[in-house]
Enzyme design. Structure first.
Site, PDB file in Angstrom:
ATOM      1  N   LYS A  46       0.837  -1.217   0.000  1.00 44.49           N
ATOM      2  CA  LYS A  46       0.000   0.000   0.000  1.00 44.49           C
ATOM      3  C   LYS A  46       0.866   1.259   0.000  1.00 44.49           C
ATOM      4  CE  LYS A  46      -2.106  -1.153   3.801  1.00 44.49           C
ATOM      5  NZ  LYS A  46      -1.373  -2.402   4.053  1.00 44.49           N
ATOM      6  N   GLU A 168      -1.479   6.088   6.349  1.00 45.84           N
ATOM      7  CA  GLU A 168      -1.824   5.604   7.698  1.00 45.84           C
ATOM      8  C   GLU A 168      -1.648   6.689   8.763  1.00 45.84           C
ATOM      9  OE1 GLU A 168      -1.246   1.486   8.849  1.00 45.84           O
ATOM     10  OE2 GLU A 168       0.065   1.268   7.104  1.00 45.84           O
TER      11      GLU A 168
END
Length: 772
Positions: A46, A168
């Site tokens: 990711k 994140e």
């Protein structure tokens, strides 16, 4: 209504790093003007996707399109693409580029050549939304953790980027900060920007507009949340919150006997931050049972981290701790207070190991095997069992690998190339290998998917069955309800006045004083004026002893009064200046001592037989000390009121090097910014090495090699930080030698002429009064 136009397209992308194949035949698209979310298990790639979008990585195969145009991997192409993209990295506070908050905000705008008027509008708008408008001139190292994260968000928002990438960002923060970030995302969407974020949080997925789920094995599912989330939950076997009864340990339970044997008893614990003076834990009393899993939850990470460090014995008890801790370890009882000797403290916590928030800061060996061996060797050295060491190490590592599911290939990997979840597993293994009685874990699930979270939790339950007491600090009480035996919620025992009206008023006053200070006289001056004025004062001070005989004390008094007046008008506190210069006074005292012993002229003051003290050496020494003090005061006024980058600009301008002002000023500021980071990293490494069994007491020249326990990992972390800073500079579109706009170019004002008149008038008066 969801926008259907594509803004970013991945077409058959392959990407490998070293021997690891990270992305294979990956194809998907991200939508324009909406909140896109990228999800998938740890290590699936990711973050690599975000790096590919910014051009920090180049795919081995395939094509990336931004608004229909293929990615161009050359300087001009990268510059134009990065003008459209802003990146918010995982650790928000690492992204502050520059000396002050304002420097951090304008860095990206200057690189993107945004006109000054537009810069000012952006700053006014976003700093107001993020409530940082009052700290613009504050230094980054002086602001709070909450302010740092707001500045990091603001630095991306003001840059004019159309696409905001967020890696994140919410994983390490509590629900309050998550809501703040959600508000920030909504503001960006209202302005027509595109947001792409990485997350494991189901709530964040549900609130998004479009989801790209990287499943691995060339499989991608993309679409609206109602389509993708059910498949994601099915794949990760998301568990519902358990409703089993959990024993809550708080003030109400004090004085009551627990059914289990108490492993650690905390009594009236107070922890104060050495840096800020803020009380983090106030009068905490709690019992932690033996052989159980206890969760400590609460808002903000520092309070819980400090508590774990206190329990593990790596928090300095004489500086930040008061109260009493009772340990029951090795079937003995240890009572530790704030005045307990360090030796007793070390003995008490010998069988306690801690796993830190950022696993990579604990690593410095070449392979996973070497990291585990390092800890095991410490155990054998302590037990003085050196025979057949290789066989013993291989046997224990084999047993540990079986317990944790580590393959032989995994053991030979570098710890720095592991995924986030694998790093967490390794850090736990490093703590477990020495068979501690208590293991402490600080935010072990941050940034992990639910599958990896369950895997780690299953391992921790196995440790509990083996009789190890597990203490976990984290943000969310949800995990505590699901997995813990006991729960200490710090919210219930936090300071009642932590967010009181008095506290808010105090914080507002601090912010107002920052504004007031930065609007005063010297802060308004051009750096060239202050440099010239400082140079004149230094020349006068150095020349005074050569042109004056007996009146230099009077001359120094006049200079002191003048500097004091300048300091007062500018809002500088003389006490703070004196505090910074106190270290230099020892040099003056030593110099004075030698002068008195060696010089033998003037009137005899004291006669001790073998030592005679005359008045001339005493007066001469006092004058030297006074002169040094004034020189330091003059330079301190300059450095206190002038940013490093502005000072370099001024010096270059005066030397005729106007064309390289921005480059050299920026480089100098970046270098200065590393000094407090190195200091902080050294302190952190001392804690980490102590948690791994290191002892830094140097008892002889033979064990001076203990210092290398810090030097090697410190060098690694410094390079790691330099690499991260370089990445952030690239993401903010910095290219060496390229034209940049300047938010605050050098410019003389009325205040500069007033200052010049004052300096010139005083110089003329001083010279004619004392030298002529």
């Amino acid at each position: 209504m969801i926008a259907i136009s594509r803004i970013i397209e991945f077409r058959n992308i392959d990407f490998s790093k070293g021997k690891r194949n990270i992305l294979s035949n990956l194809s998907f698209s991200l939508k324009k003007n909406v909140h896109n979310v990228i999800v998938g298990k740890n290590g699936i790639g990711k973050s690599t996707v975000l790096r590919l979008i910014t051009g920090m990585e180049i795919p081995d195969k395939g094509e990336i399109l931004i608004e229909g145009a293929p990615f161009v991997y050359e300087e001009e192409g990268l510059y134009n693409i990065r003008r459209k993209i802003g990146v918010v990295f995982h650790n928000l506070e690492e992204q502050l580029i520059g000396e002050t908050v304002l420097d951090s905000l304008i860095f990206g705008m200057e690189n993107n050549c945004i006109p000054k008027g537009e810069m000012e509008e952006n700053i006014k708008k976003y700093t107001g939304f993020l409530s940082i408008e009052n700290i613009l001139e504050s230094k980054n190292k002086e602001i709070s953790e909450e302010e740092k994260y707001r500045v990091a968000l603001g630095a991306v928002a003001v840059s004019g980027a159309e696409i905001i990438l967020m890696d994140e960002v919410t994983s390490m923060y509590d629900e309050i900060m998550k809501r703040e970030i959600s508000r920030f995302i909504n503001l960006l969407l209202e302005e027509g920007k595109t947001v792409v974020s990485i997350t494991h949080d189901i709530n964040e997925m549900a609130a998004s507009d479009y989801i790209v789920y990287l499943r691995g094995e060339k499989s991608v599912i993309e679409g609206l949340s109602e389509k993708v989330i059910p498949q994601y939950i099915a794949d990760t076997e998301e568990e519902k919150d358990g409703q089993k009864p959990v024993k809550i340990i708080n003030l109400k339970d004090m004085g009551k006997e627990l059914s289990e044997e108490v492993k650690i008893q905390l009594s009236n614990i107070n922890i104060t931050s050495q840096k800020s003076g803020k009380i983090l834990i106030n009068n905490l009393s709690a019992s932690i049972p033996d052989g159980r899993i206890t969760f400590i939850t609460g808002k903000g990470s520092n309070r819980k981290s400090y508590l774990l460090e206190l329990i593990s014995g790596i928090l300095s008890p004489n500086e930040k701790f008061s109260g009493e801790i009772k340990y029951r370890l090795r079937k003995e009882e240890f009572f530790i207070k704030d005045d307990s000797p360090k030796r007793k403290w070390s003995q008490a916590v010998e069988n306690i190991k801690m796993v830190f928030q950022n696993p990579e800061e604990q690593f410095f060996e070449r392979t996973v095997r070497n990291e585990i061996e390092y800890n095991l060797i410490k155990k054998y050295i302590k037990e003085e069992k050196k025979e057949n060491l290789k066989q013993k190490l291989d046997k224990e590592i084999g047993e540990l690998a079986l317990f944790f599911g580590f393959s032989e290939e995994f053991l030979e990997k570098s710890p720095f190339v592991l995924s986030t979840g694998e790093k967490r597993l390794l850090s736990i293994a490093m703590a477990v290998c020495v068979k501690p009685e208590i293991i402490l874990l600080d935010e072990p699930f941050a940034g992990l998917d639910s599958k990896m979270t369950r895997k780690i939790m299953t391992l921790l339950k196995k440790l509990k069955r083996d009789g190890i007491t597990v203490i976990i600090a984290m943000q969310h009480s949800k995990m505590a309800i699901q997995y813990s035996d006991y729960h200490i919620p710090l919210e219930e025992i936090s300071l009642k006045d932590e967010y009181s009206e008095d506290k808010r008023t105090e914080e507002k006053n601090v912010k107002k004083s920052r504004i007031k200070k930065n609007k005063r006289f010297l802060y308004k001056l051009d750096s060239r004026s202050k440099i010239i004025g400082t140079f004149i004062m230094v020349i006068i001070l150095l020349a005074t002893p050569f042109f004056m005989s007996d009146e230099y004390f009077t001359g120094y008094l006049y200079i002191s009064v003048f500097l004091f007046a300048i300091s007062m008008v500018s809002g500088l506190k003389s006490g703070n200046i004196l505090k910074k210069m106190k270290i230099y006074f020892f040099t003056g005292i030593i110099l004075m001592f030698f002068n008195i012993l060696l010089m033998k002229n003037g009137r005899l003051l004291l006669d001790f037989g073998f030592i005679k003290i005359y008045d001339k050496p005493v007066l001469y020494s006092l004058s030297i000390i006074w002169q040094i003090f004034l020189l330091l005061w003059v330079t301190e006024i300059l450095t206190e009121t002038t940013k490093d980058s502005e000072m370099i600009k001024g010096i270059n301008f005066l030397l005729g090097k106007r064309d390289i002002n921005s480059e050299i000023g920026l480089m100098f500021t970046a270098f200065i910014g590393f000094l407090p980071i190195i200091h902080e990293k050294t302190r952190q490494l001392v804690k980490i090495q102590k948690s791994r069994g290191a002892d830094f007491s140097i008892t002889s020249i033979k064990n001076i090699e203990k210092i290398f326990l810090l030097i090697i990992p410190l060098i690694h972390l410094t390079f790691q930080k330099m690499n991260k800073t370089a990445e952030i500079m690239l993401a903010r579109n910095y290219i060496t030698g390229r034209r940049r706009t300047e938010y605050a170019p050098l410019k003389l004002s009325m205040y500069d002429f007033i200052y010049g008149f004052l300096i010139l008038s005083f110089s003329i008066f001083y010279i004619f009064h004392f030298w002529m």
